[in-house]
Design an enzyme around this catalytic site. Structure first.
Site, PDB file in Angstrom:
ATOM      1  CG  HIS A 260      -4.528  -5.104  -2.978  1.00  0.00           C
ATOM      2  ND1 HIS A 260      -3.812  -5.465  -4.940  1.00  0.00           N
ATOM      3  CD2 HIS A 260      -3.715  -4.709  -2.652  1.00  0.00           C
ATOM      4  CE1 HIS A 260      -2.595  -5.750  -4.488  1.00  0.00           C
ATOM      5  NE2 HIS A 260      -2.460  -5.658  -2.638  1.00  0.00           N
TER       6      HIS A 260
ATOM      7  CG  ASP B 110       1.180  -2.907  -1.328  1.00  0.00           C
ATOM      8  OD1 ASP B 110       1.216  -1.650  -2.191  1.00  0.00           O
ATOM      9  OD2 ASP B 110       0.612  -3.448  -1.538  1.00  0.00           O
TER      10      ASP B 110
END
Length: 184
Positions: free
Chosen positions: A32, A101
């Site tokens: 991420h 997301d």
């Protein structure tokens, strides 16, 4: 602690829906901090990652902040109209809600503002933008940015209405219908 809780909740929901006969795919991200780049061709993506959505039995899909340069050299899947609208919606006929997301991840915000990325994700075909930050000002800024983008015609109002319709259909099914489903 937050990531562990988030992953546990996602896993729990996926298992619940799988046990109730829905085809599911949960593919947690591994990076991420930056966009995970995968050299993958459309046939592999459709044959593996999109398989649960081909029968159109899923209510939800979540995009990944992954770059598929063979499909879209510039945009991660979350911001790619080619992947979200063209492939998932039009070519495969997926009619459920497509959620992003968390848009505050560095894979998204390293190259663009949260507001710009959120508007781009809606324009690409996402119906639900996840803002997991507790910073309320950032949420307000995203909402205002979406409103201004519609007012300035940078974002088509029909796209907003389409997303709202999908969200309302799912809410009606689970909150108002004869048979209520309580996942937890």
């Amino acid at each position: 602690m937050g990531h562990a809780l988030n992953n546990s909740l996602q896993d729990l929901l996926i298992r619940f829906y799988r046990m109730n006969g829905y085809e599911t795919l949960w593919q947690p991200g591994t990076d991420h901090a930056g966009i995970a780049t995968q050299a993958i061709v459309e046939k592999e993506l459709i044959g593996k990652d999109f398989k649960p959505f081909q029968k159109n039995t899923s209510l939800f899909a979540m995009t990944a902040h992954v770059l598929y340069p063979a499909i879209d050299e510039l945009n991660p899947a979350t911001l790619s109209k080619r992947i979200v609208a063209d492939m998932l919606r039009n070519e495969m006929g997926f009619s459920g809600i497509i959620a992003t997301d968390d848009m505050s991840m560095k894979a998204i915000t390293a190259k663009r503002s949260l507001e710009e990325a959120s508007v781009s994700s809606i324009a690409a075909g996402c119906d639900l933008v996840l803002l997991c930050s507790t910073d309320l000002d950032s949420h307000v800024n995203v909402i205002e940015s979406v409103i201004h983008s519609v007012e300035n015609q940078a974002l088509d109002q029909a796209r907003i209405e389409d997303a709202l319709k999908r969200n309302n259909e799912v809410k009606t099914r689970f909150l108002v219908g004869e048979e209520k489903v309580h996942p937890l």
